[in-house]
Design a protein around this motif. Structure first.
Motif, PDB file in Angstrom:
ATOM      1  N   SER A 144       0.810  -1.234   0.000  1.00 14.48           N
ATOM      2  CA  SER A 144       0.000   0.000   0.000  1.00 14.48           C
ATOM      3  C   SER A 144       0.832   1.266   0.000  1.00 14.48           C
ATOM      4  O   SER A 144       0.516   2.223   0.709  1.00 14.48           O
ATOM      5  CB  SER A 144      -0.961   0.015   1.198  1.00 14.48           C
ATOM      6  OG  SER A 144      -1.835  -1.073   1.125  1.00 14.48           O
ATOM      7  N   LYS A 145       1.896   1.290  -0.818  1.00 12.86           N
ATOM      8  CA  LYS A 145       2.726   2.483  -0.924  1.00 12.86           C
ATOM      9  C   LYS A 145       2.772   2.941  -2.365  1.00 12.86           C
ATOM     10  O   LYS A 145       2.201   2.337  -3.250  1.00 12.86           O
ATOM     11  CB  LYS A 145       4.128   2.224  -0.372  1.00 12.86           C
ATOM     12  CG  LYS A 145       4.104   1.796   1.080  1.00 12.86           C
ATOM     13  CD  LYS A 145       3.378   2.819   1.935  1.00 12.86           C
ATOM     14  CE  LYS A 145       2.993   2.285   3.279  1.00 12.86           C
ATOM     15  NZ  LYS A 145       2.183   3.230   4.047  1.00 12.86           N
ATOM     16  N   SER A 146       3.477   4.078  -2.593  1.00 16.38           N
ATOM     17  CA  SER A 146       3.392   4.718  -3.900  1.00 16.38           C
ATOM     18  C   SER A 146       4.748   5.035  -4.500  1.00 16.38           C
ATOM     19  O   SER A 146       5.246   6.144  -4.374  1.00 16.38           O
ATOM     20  CB  SER A 146       2.599   6.022  -3.799  1.00 16.38           C
ATOM     21  OG  SER A 146       3.177   6.829  -2.814  1.00 16.38           O
ATOM     22  N   PRO A 147       5.408   4.100  -5.179  1.00 21.52           N
ATOM     23  CA  PRO A 147       6.689   4.382  -5.805  1.00 21.52           C
ATOM     24  C   PRO A 147       6.570   5.059  -7.160  1.00 21.52           C
ATOM     25  O   PRO A 147       5.537   5.006  -7.790  1.00 21.52           O
ATOM     26  CB  PRO A 147       7.297   2.987  -5.971  1.00 21.52           C
ATOM     27  CG  PRO A 147       6.117   2.119  -6.193  1.00 21.52           C
ATOM     28  CD  PRO A 147       5.010   2.700  -5.326  1.00 21.52           C
ATOM     29  N   ALA A 148       7.656   5.664  -7.589  1.00 20.21           N
ATOM     30  CA  ALA A 148       7.772   6.158  -8.959  1.00 20.21           C
ATOM     31  C   ALA A 148       8.801   5.293  -9.657  1.00 20.21           C
ATOM     32  O   ALA A 148       9.893   5.113  -9.159  1.00 20.21           O
ATOM     33  CB  ALA A 148       8.227   7.622  -8.965  1.00 20.21           C
ATOM     34  N   GLU A 149       8.427   4.714 -10.773  1.00 22.47           N
ATOM     35  CA  GLU A 149       9.266   3.711 -11.411  1.00 22.47           C
ATOM     36  C   GLU A 149       9.997   4.245 -12.624  1.00 22.47           C
ATOM     37  O   GLU A 149       9.473   5.024 -13.399  1.00 22.47           O
ATOM     38  CB  GLU A 149       8.397   2.524 -11.885  1.00 22.47           C
ATOM     39  CG  GLU A 149       7.882   1.673 -10.776  1.00 22.47           C
ATOM     40  CD  GLU A 149       8.985   0.922 -10.073  1.00 22.47           C
ATOM     41  OE1 GLU A 149      10.062   0.751 -10.648  1.00 22.47           O
ATOM     42  OE2 GLU A 149       8.753   0.507  -8.949  1.00 22.47           O
ATOM     43  N   GLY A 206      -4.776   3.483  -7.169  1.00 23.29           N
ATOM     44  CA  GLY A 206      -4.654   4.890  -6.813  1.00 23.29           C
ATOM     45  C   GLY A 206      -3.501   5.216  -5.882  1.00 23.29           C
ATOM     46  O   GLY A 206      -3.089   6.364  -5.785  1.00 23.29           O
ATOM     47  N   ASN A 207      -2.970   4.188  -5.190  1.00 20.94           N
ATOM     48  CA  ASN A 207      -1.865   4.451  -4.257  1.00 20.94           C
ATOM     49  C   ASN A 207      -0.511   4.140  -4.881  1.00 20.94           C
ATOM     50  O   ASN A 207       0.478   3.986  -4.176  1.00 20.94           O
ATOM     51  CB  ASN A 207      -2.044   3.636  -2.974  1.00 20.94           C
ATOM     52  CG  ASN A 207      -2.032   2.129  -3.245  1.00 20.94           C
ATOM     53  OD1 ASN A 207      -2.140   1.704  -4.388  1.00 20.94           O
ATOM     54  ND2 ASN A 207      -1.910   1.337  -2.193  1.00 20.94           N
ATOM     55  N   PHE A 208      -0.467   4.039  -6.210  1.00 19.86           N
ATOM     56  CA  PHE A 208       0.782   3.726  -6.926  1.00 19.86           C
ATOM     57  C   PHE A 208       0.969   4.705  -8.070  1.00 19.86           C
ATOM     58  O   PHE A 208       0.050   4.945  -8.859  1.00 19.86           O
ATOM     59  CB  PHE A 208       0.713   2.291  -7.466  1.00 19.86           C
ATOM     60  CG  PHE A 208       1.886   1.906  -8.322  1.00 19.86           C
ATOM     61  CD1 PHE A 208       3.089   1.569  -7.749  1.00 19.86           C
ATOM     62  CD2 PHE A 208       1.776   1.867  -9.706  1.00 19.86           C
ATOM     63  CE1 PHE A 208       4.173   1.211  -8.532  1.00 19.86           C
ATOM     64  CE2 PHE A 208       2.848   1.523 -10.498  1.00 19.86           C
ATOM     65  CZ  PHE A 208       4.051   1.185  -9.910  1.00 19.86           C
TER      66      PHE A 208
END
Length: 203
Positions: free
Chosen positions: A108-113, A129-131
Protein backbone atom coordinates in the motif's frame (compact mmCIF):
# COMPACT_ATOMS: atom_id res chain seq x y z
CA UNK A 1 11.39 9.65 3.66
CA UNK A 2 12.26 6.12 2.51
CA UNK A 3 13.37 5.32 -1.05
CA UNK A 4 14.55 2.25 -2.95
CA UNK A 5 17.47 2.19 -5.40
CA UNK A 6 18.49 -0.66 -7.71
CA UNK A 7 21.54 -1.04 -9.94
CA UNK A 8 23.64 0.86 -7.42
CA UNK A 9 27.01 -0.41 -8.64
CA UNK A 10 26.23 0.37 -12.28
CA UNK A 11 27.06 3.43 -14.39
CA UNK A 12 23.79 5.31 -13.78
CA UNK A 13 23.03 3.81 -10.37
CA UNK A 14 26.35 4.99 -8.92
CA UNK A 15 25.58 8.57 -9.87
CA UNK A 16 22.01 8.34 -8.56
CA UNK A 17 23.39 7.09 -5.24
CA UNK A 18 25.61 10.17 -4.97
CA UNK A 19 22.64 12.48 -5.48
CA UNK A 20 20.48 10.50 -3.05
CA UNK A 21 23.07 10.88 -0.31
CA UNK A 22 23.24 14.64 -0.87
CA UNK A 23 19.46 15.10 -0.65
CA UNK A 24 18.36 15.86 2.95
CA UNK A 25 14.79 14.74 2.23
CA UNK A 26 15.99 11.16 1.74
CA UNK A 27 16.29 9.79 5.27
CA UNK A 28 16.25 6.07 4.43
CA UNK A 29 17.65 4.38 1.33
CA UNK A 30 17.01 0.69 0.66
CA UNK A 31 19.36 -0.78 -1.92
CA UNK A 32 18.26 -3.99 -3.63
CA UNK A 33 21.23 -6.11 -4.65
CA UNK A 34 22.26 -9.69 -5.33
CA UNK A 35 25.34 -9.26 -3.09
CA UNK A 36 26.01 -7.54 0.26
CA UNK A 37 27.88 -4.41 -1.07
CA UNK A 38 29.77 -3.59 2.16
CA UNK A 39 31.62 -0.67 0.52
CA UNK A 40 28.30 0.99 -0.30
CA UNK A 41 26.53 0.04 2.94
CA UNK A 42 29.14 1.92 4.99
CA UNK A 43 28.80 5.20 3.05
CA UNK A 44 25.96 6.55 5.19
CA UNK A 45 23.74 5.40 8.09
CA UNK A 46 20.61 5.87 5.96
CA UNK A 47 21.65 3.02 3.63
CA UNK A 48 20.36 -0.51 4.09
CA UNK A 49 21.32 -3.16 1.54
CA UNK A 50 18.67 -5.82 0.97
CA UNK A 51 20.18 -8.87 -0.69
CA UNK A 52 17.80 -10.63 -3.10
CA UNK A 53 18.91 -13.58 -5.20
CA UNK A 54 15.57 -13.51 -7.01
CA UNK A 55 14.20 -10.13 -8.10
CA UNK A 56 10.92 -11.77 -9.09
CA UNK A 57 9.88 -12.68 -5.56
CA UNK A 58 9.36 -10.55 -2.45
CA UNK A 59 8.37 -12.72 0.54
CA UNK A 60 6.14 -11.72 3.43
CA UNK A 61 9.21 -11.20 5.60
CA UNK A 62 10.18 -8.21 3.43
CA UNK A 63 6.85 -6.41 3.67
CA UNK A 64 7.87 -4.48 6.77
CA UNK A 65 10.94 -3.18 4.91
CA UNK A 66 8.78 -2.03 1.99
CA UNK A 67 6.37 -0.17 4.24
CA UNK A 68 6.66 3.59 3.94
CA UNK A 69 8.58 3.63 0.64
CA UNK A 70 7.86 6.83 -1.25
CA UNK A 71 9.63 6.08 -4.52
CA UNK A 72 11.80 3.64 -6.43
CA UNK A 73 14.80 4.72 -8.52
CA UNK A 74 15.19 1.83 -10.96
CA UNK A 75 18.66 1.74 -12.54
CA UNK A 76 19.01 -2.02 -12.97
CA UNK A 77 19.58 -3.24 -16.52
CA UNK A 78 21.94 -2.92 -19.45
CA UNK A 79 23.94 0.15 -20.38
CA UNK A 80 24.94 1.73 -23.67
CA UNK A 81 28.18 -0.24 -23.80
CA UNK A 82 26.95 -3.37 -22.01
CA UNK A 83 23.33 -4.06 -22.99
CA UNK A 84 21.21 -6.72 -21.34
CA UNK A 85 21.55 -10.05 -23.20
CA UNK A 86 18.62 -10.57 -25.57
CA UNK A 87 17.47 -13.67 -23.76
CA UNK A 88 17.28 -11.79 -20.44
CA UNK A 89 15.68 -8.51 -21.55
CA UNK A 90 12.10 -9.43 -20.65
CA UNK A 91 13.09 -10.77 -17.23
CA UNK A 92 15.52 -8.01 -16.23
CA UNK A 93 13.94 -4.93 -17.81
CA UNK A 94 10.23 -5.76 -17.55
CA UNK A 95 9.49 -8.57 -15.10
CA UNK A 96 11.89 -7.37 -12.38
CA UNK A 97 10.47 -3.83 -12.04
CA UNK A 98 6.91 -5.16 -12.35
CA UNK A 99 7.51 -7.65 -9.54
CA UNK A 100 8.78 -4.90 -7.24
CA UNK A 101 5.93 -2.61 -8.25
CA UNK A 102 3.36 -5.29 -7.35
CA UNK A 103 5.09 -5.95 -4.02
CA UNK A 104 4.96 -2.25 -3.18
CA UNK A 105 1.31 -2.02 -4.18
CA UNK A 106 0.58 -4.90 -1.82
CA UNK A 107 2.36 -2.91 0.88
CA UNK A 108 0.00 0.00 0.00
CA UNK A 109 2.73 2.48 -0.92
CA UNK A 110 3.39 4.72 -3.90
CA UNK A 111 6.69 4.38 -5.81
CA UNK A 112 7.77 6.16 -8.96
CA UNK A 113 9.27 3.71 -11.41
CA UNK A 114 11.94 4.01 -14.02
CA UNK A 115 12.32 1.14 -16.50
CA UNK A 116 11.34 -0.28 -19.84
CA UNK A 117 8.05 -1.85 -18.77
CA UNK A 118 6.31 1.44 -19.57
CA UNK A 119 2.88 0.31 -20.70
CA UNK A 120 2.38 -2.20 -17.91
CA UNK A 121 3.68 0.12 -15.20
CA UNK A 122 1.43 2.98 -16.33
CA UNK A 123 -1.51 0.58 -16.45
CA UNK A 124 -0.74 -0.51 -12.88
CA UNK A 125 -0.75 3.16 -11.87
CA UNK A 126 -4.15 3.68 -13.48
CA UNK A 127 -5.59 0.66 -11.70
CA UNK A 128 -4.13 1.47 -8.29
CA UNK A 129 -4.65 4.89 -6.81
CA UNK A 130 -1.86 4.45 -4.26
CA UNK A 131 0.78 3.73 -6.93
CA UNK A 132 2.45 6.26 -9.20
CA UNK A 133 4.61 5.43 -12.22
CA UNK A 134 6.92 7.96 -13.87
CA UNK A 135 8.69 6.77 -17.03
CA UNK A 136 12.00 8.48 -17.74
CA UNK A 137 13.05 8.51 -21.40
CA UNK A 138 16.74 9.33 -21.18
CA UNK A 139 18.19 8.35 -24.57
CA UNK A 140 21.98 7.88 -24.68
CA UNK A 141 23.77 8.52 -21.38
CA UNK A 142 27.25 10.08 -21.32
CA UNK A 143 29.82 9.96 -18.53
CA UNK A 144 30.22 13.16 -16.51
CA UNK A 145 33.79 13.53 -17.74
CA UNK A 146 32.90 12.83 -21.38
CA UNK A 147 34.86 14.93 -23.87
CA UNK A 148 31.81 15.40 -26.11
CA UNK A 149 31.33 19.19 -26.46
CA UNK A 150 28.17 20.64 -24.94
CA UNK A 151 27.13 22.09 -28.29
CA UNK A 152 27.00 18.56 -29.77
CA UNK A 153 25.09 17.21 -26.79
CA UNK A 154 22.51 19.97 -27.24
CA UNK A 155 22.28 19.39 -30.99
CA UNK A 156 21.77 15.64 -30.71
CA UNK A 157 18.54 15.99 -28.69
CA UNK A 158 18.96 12.36 -27.62
CA UNK A 159 21.94 12.55 -25.23
CA UNK A 160 22.16 13.37 -21.53
CA UNK A 161 25.05 13.38 -19.08
CA UNK A 162 24.77 10.90 -16.22
CA UNK A 163 24.93 13.55 -13.48
CA UNK A 164 22.08 15.48 -15.13
CA UNK A 165 20.00 12.31 -15.34
CA UNK A 166 20.71 11.30 -11.75
CA UNK A 167 19.87 14.75 -10.38
CA UNK A 168 16.59 14.82 -12.30
CA UNK A 169 15.58 11.30 -11.25
CA UNK A 170 16.15 12.00 -7.57
CA UNK A 171 14.19 15.26 -7.84
CA UNK A 172 11.26 13.46 -9.52
CA UNK A 173 11.29 10.75 -6.85
CA UNK A 174 11.38 13.25 -3.98
CA UNK A 175 9.05 15.92 -5.34
CA UNK A 176 6.81 13.86 -7.62
CA UNK A 177 5.69 14.67 -11.15
CA UNK A 178 2.54 15.87 -12.87
CA UNK A 179 3.54 13.94 -15.99
CA UNK A 180 3.70 10.16 -16.37
CA UNK A 181 6.44 10.37 -19.00
CA UNK A 182 9.47 12.68 -18.84
CA UNK A 183 11.38 13.27 -22.09
CA UNK A 184 15.06 13.94 -22.50
CA UNK A 185 14.68 17.69 -23.08
CA UNK A 186 12.87 18.13 -19.77
CA UNK A 187 15.33 15.82 -18.02
CA UNK A 188 18.33 17.82 -19.28
CA UNK A 189 16.75 21.14 -18.34
CA UNK A 190 15.85 19.90 -14.88
CA UNK A 191 19.21 18.22 -14.32
CA UNK A 192 21.26 21.23 -15.42
CA UNK A 193 19.22 23.53 -13.20
CA UNK A 194 19.60 21.25 -10.17
CA UNK A 195 23.34 20.83 -10.69
CA UNK A 196 23.76 24.59 -10.97
CA UNK A 197 21.78 25.14 -7.76
CA UNK A 198 23.82 22.47 -5.99
CA UNK A 199 27.09 24.04 -7.15
CA UNK A 200 25.97 27.45 -5.86
CA UNK A 201 24.99 25.95 -2.48
CA UNK A 202 28.39 24.25 -2.18
CA UNK A 203 30.35 27.46 -2.72
Amino acid sequence: MKYILTGTSGFIGTEILTHCLSNPLITSLLILSRRPLPDIACLAPIIKVIVRENFLEYPESLKSELTGVKAVLWALGGSNSNPTPKGKCDEVEIQYPLALAKALIEASKSPAEHGLAETKLLKLAEENGNFEAVVVKCGYVLKKESSVPEILVEASKNVIRVDELAAAMVELAVMGSRSQTIGIAELRSMGKRLLKERKERDK
